[in-house]
Motif scaffolding. Structure first.
Motif: not given
Ligand SMILES: Nc1ncnc2c1ncn2[C@@H]1O[C@H](COP(=O)(O)OP(=O)(O)OP(=O)(O)O)[C@@H](O)[C@H]1O
Ligand SMILES: [Mg+2]
Lengths: 297, 512
Positions: A164-168, A182, A170-171, A161-162, A173-174, A177-178
């Motif tokens: 998938a759905s928290t800002r950190i 980012a 997402l940061w 959940f952390v 994963r981004a 990934n790239a």
């Protein structure tokens, strides 16, 4: 009866691998392959024993171990993100360096070669009230449940959940990934990577504390015996997904428990001792073959 | 702070930018207006992208001034520009391929219900509503849950545009946005840009295609050798006038010569089939032949298997069937062996397949010849020989560069493409497989590349030409084969007089 004890020891042996694997997974999601988990685990175990003996508190000891791991992880990360070191070479170097420094401290400060025994080391407590031993199948496991094991599994449950759905999340994963992208949207991608490496250190430190304080209460140079690498294999195996990774960790934990059992049965210990590592190898081969199959359909 | 007479929008006055010994921008002045599309045109290496990097804060000018709404600004990074409402849609899309389009949209400015700093939970429903509202407003159809890697390029472009709008951009910079798009996608993009204009966004739009400029833009600025040399409203000038300003009267015309009769068959493809790997297109039963002295064009709507066919031929993708060159079977050979047999390859993906962007110009231009004498001398690299050969090759195609040891990424887009040609034809191959050979190349560059392809053909080579520019295909090809849904639906002789038929076959497949 036998089987129930096997389950209990499998769960206990899974915990350090799981903790380190969750840390390493976060790190890898942000783009850093951390092969220095082993070093941070070892340092965590060492710090845990010393602090536990000095304070008599397993909480302070575990926290100190985690912070030591995080600090090492952060410095390690700086060498990669700011000084441009290669992550594999730096990780290898870290493993050798930490082992060397700990050996040196052992012989120089504690006048001991390889093992550190200190008085009054507080072990991890059992968190459930006694009397659960007689629950069928999981009784012994419940009776042995310690706080770090609970933490490890809570982390595993929360991590999807952390991410998938928290800002950190997402940061992270981004960034993995790239990273250029980012940066272009205004994220501090290097700081995010440093943070995740510190996280990996934090959890590896806890893993070390668990190894040292769960039953033995002492530090040994060979205490981690490659568990950092098994954790690495686990999140490769689980393709960086927390739940699948946790299954891989359980598999490796169970293998270790079985291995100990088999040694007690009188099979050649050195040979049996290679079992978990051989299984790791096989598991990785199977995973990559599957991945290849999948991509070609 | 100094105010200027016309305060609204983004304005640059006398910008200068110097890289080493190259003056990329000498004296650039340009102004945007809300609700207007401003086209920026100029030859390869004229300094267009450099100007945009200055306006967007990626790099700082060495001289000159930038104003936003009449107030002087000094951008030190793209974030600064963004805060002033200026954003850029990059040629290399700034999209994380493994994230969903929605995640890509909100990244960097995520909506939250309750703020706990980085640990805040992202409010996905709000994110979706915001994205969808903007998409509706500009008329874009977007499946927000799609993984970016699976989305078509123009959709990625749309997501980038929506991201910038969401972050308050009022001036959008687009650097050759149409270069990577298929014609239908271009139409969609233009419709969207027109909507943006209606809603008051200022747009700066770089293109090499005068037709696009005339169709879309309100104003045009021509850049030549680092200077803005011409500015006009599009309504008040003609395409010819703009072209003349771009090249300063030196427009090269290529004589539309009579193609020679194709000689013996050189490359033959017999019932080639390929499976789908990672969502690639399948190919069924493709049979083609190309004679020496012939250019065979492949026409088709983008994504119908063109790329896969090319990859099968150069050995980058497994396939069944028989491919022979001069009677020698290539099917079992790897790319480097195929090269040795005389296959040359101009990739449509210049940045990843055509070049190694971080490597130097000279390394890129001799790559592939590094194992042969004189560059390889008994297994050792002969630097002097390498440098000399690199220079010769670059000169032969008039590639403009500063130092041969600079990374190839410092070349302008069009010069990068010329470099790829210089490398590929240097080894006198027999077959040239050219995919989108003039993408991002200016008018004279296109003329030069077309001439190269014709010269290659006249020298007895066989060319397989894949292009989304129908004009290009028709101008060059001896025959055109049409690909649809992974198979060849027909081959057209005398393509120039059969244009409607080609168009029908592209859209309707074999039914046409
Ligand atoms: N980072 C850099 N280092 C050195 N030279 C550079 C750099 N970036 C650009 N240049 C040079 O500056 C000049 C202008 O390049 P620029 O990319 O702005 O051209 P352009 O007008 O965008 O051309 P194209 O149409 O081919 O994209 C070129 O000669 C290029 O080689
Ligand atoms: Mg450019």
């Amino acid at each position: 009866m036998q089987f129930e004890h096997l389950i209990a020891s499998a769960i206990m042996l899974t915990t350090p691998i799981l903790l380190a694997a969750m840390g390493g997974l976060i790190n890898r999601r942000a783009g850093i392959v951390n092969i220095g988990l082993e070093a941070k685990m070892l340092a965590g175990a060492f710090v845990a024993v010393i602090v536990s003996s000095a304070t008599g508190s397993w909480i302070i000891a575990s926290l100190a171990a985690a912070l030591a791991g995080a600090a090492i992880g952060w410095l390690f990360s700086l060498s990669i993100t700011r000084a441009g070191a290669n992550m594999i070479v730096a990780g290898l170097g870290l493993n050798i360096l930490v082992a060397g420094v700990l050996g040196f401290i052992l012989s120089w400060v504690y006048r001991s070669s390889g093992t550190l025994r200190l008085p009054d080391v507080a072990l991890l407590p059992k968190i459930l009230p006694s009397g659960l031993e007689f629950v069928p199948l999981v009784g012994p496991a419940l009776a042995m449940l310690d706080p770090l094991t609970l933490l490890a599994w809570m982390t595993t449950g929360a991590l999807p959940f952390v991410l998938a759905s928290t800002r950190i999340g997402l940061w992270i994963r981004a960034t993995g990934n790239a990273s250029e992208m980012a940066r272009s949207v205004g994220l501090q991608h290097l700081t995010i990577q440093d943070f995740t490496t510190a996280c990996a250190g934090f959890f590896s430190g806890l893993a070390g504390a668990h190894l040292a304080l769960v039953s033995l209460g002492l530090f040994n140079e060979g205490l981690t015996s490659g568990r950092g690498f098994i954790a690495l294999a686990a999140f490769y195996f689980g393709r960086d997904r927390p739940i699948t990774t946790a299954f891989a960790c359980m598999l490796f934990g169970a293998l270790e428990a079985a291995q100990i059992r088999l040694q007690l049965e009188g099979l050649p210990p050195k040979l049996i001792g290679t079992l978990p590592y051989v299984m790791v190898l096989i598991a990785l081969v199977v995973v990559s073959i599957q991945a290849q199959r999948k991509s070609s359909t | 702070m100094r105010a200027l007479p016309s305060p609204a929008g983004l304005q640059a006055v006398g910008l200068r930018k110097i890289y080493g010994s190259v003056v990329a921008n000498r004296n650039m002045s340009i102004a945007t207006q809300a609700g207007s599309i401003h086209a920026v045109v100029g030859e390869n290496g004229a300094g267009k992208s450099t100007l945009m990097r200055l306006l967007q804060g990626v790099e700082r000018p060495d001289g000159g001034e930038i104003f936003v709404d009449g107030v002087r600004v000094d951008f030190t990074n793209p974030g600064d520009a963004l805060r002033h409402g200026i954003g850029m849609v990059h040629q290399e899309f700034m999209i994380a391929p493994d994230l969903s389009l929605l995640e890509n949209l909100v990244l960097g400015e995520e909506p939250v219900k309750r703020s706990w700093g980085p640990l805040s939970w992202i409010d996905w429903p709000t994110a979706r509503t915001q994205g969808q509202a903007l998409a509706d407003q500009i008329g874009a159809l977007i499946d927000w849950d799609q993984r970016a890697a699976n989305a078509p390029v123009h959709i990625l472009q749309f997501v980038e545009i929506i991201r910038l709008l969401r972050r308050g951009c009022r001036t959008l910079i687009l650097d050759e946005p149409t270069a990577v798009l298929a014609p239908v996608q271009v139409d969609e993009l233009f419709a969207l840009l027109r909507n943006l204009r209606t809603q008051g966004t200022a747009l700066l739009f770089i293109s090499h295609k005068i037709g696009e400029v005339m169709a879309l833009a309100d104003e045009v600025t021509v850049i030549r050798q680092g200077e803005t040399v011409f500015h006009s409203s599009v309504a008040e000038c003609t395409a010819d006038e703009i072209s003349r300003h771009i090249v300063n009267g030196e427009l090269h015309h290529v004589a539309n010569d009579e193609a020679p009769q194709p000689q013996s068959e050189l490359l033959s493809i017999a019932s080639l089939n390929a499976r789908s790997v990672n969502r690639s297109h399948t190919l069924h039963n493709i049979s083609l032949t190309i004679g020496s002295g012939e250019i065979l064009g492949i026409a088709g709507v983008a994504g119908n298997g063109q790329n896969e066919l090319v990859e099968c031929l150069v050995g980058l993708r497994p396939s069944s069937g028989l491919v022979t060159l001069n009677g020698i079977a290539l099917s079992a050979l790897n790319p480097s062996q195929r090269r040795r047999h005389g296959i040359a390859y101009i990739s449509a993906d210049r940045r990843h397949e055509g070049l190694s962007m971080q490597a130097s110009i000279e390394t890129n231009v001799v790559a592939g010849s590094h194992r042969t004498s004189p560059i390889s001398h008994g297994g050792w690299l002969n630097r002097a020989a390498m440098r000399k050969i690199a220079k010769d090759r670059l000169q032969a195609l008039d590639v403009k560069y500063d130092r041969p040891s600079d990374p190839v990424s410092t070349l302008s887009g069009g010069n990068q493409q010329k470099l790829v040609f210089a490398r590929e034809i240097a080894t006198s191959p027999q077959v040239l497989i050219a995919s989108q050979p003039t993408r991002g190349v200016d008018l004279n560059g296109i003329a030069a590349i077309h001439q190269l392809i014709r010269d290659f053909r006249d020298g007895g080579g066989a060319v397989l030409l894949i292009s989304e520019e129908l004009d290009e295909l028709i101008a060059l090809s001896t025959r055109v084969a049409v690909i649809a849904d992974g198979t060849i639906v027909g081959t057209v002789k005398a393509p120039a007089s059969n244009l409607p038929l080609i168009g029908r076959m592209m859209l309707q497949g074999a039914a046409a």
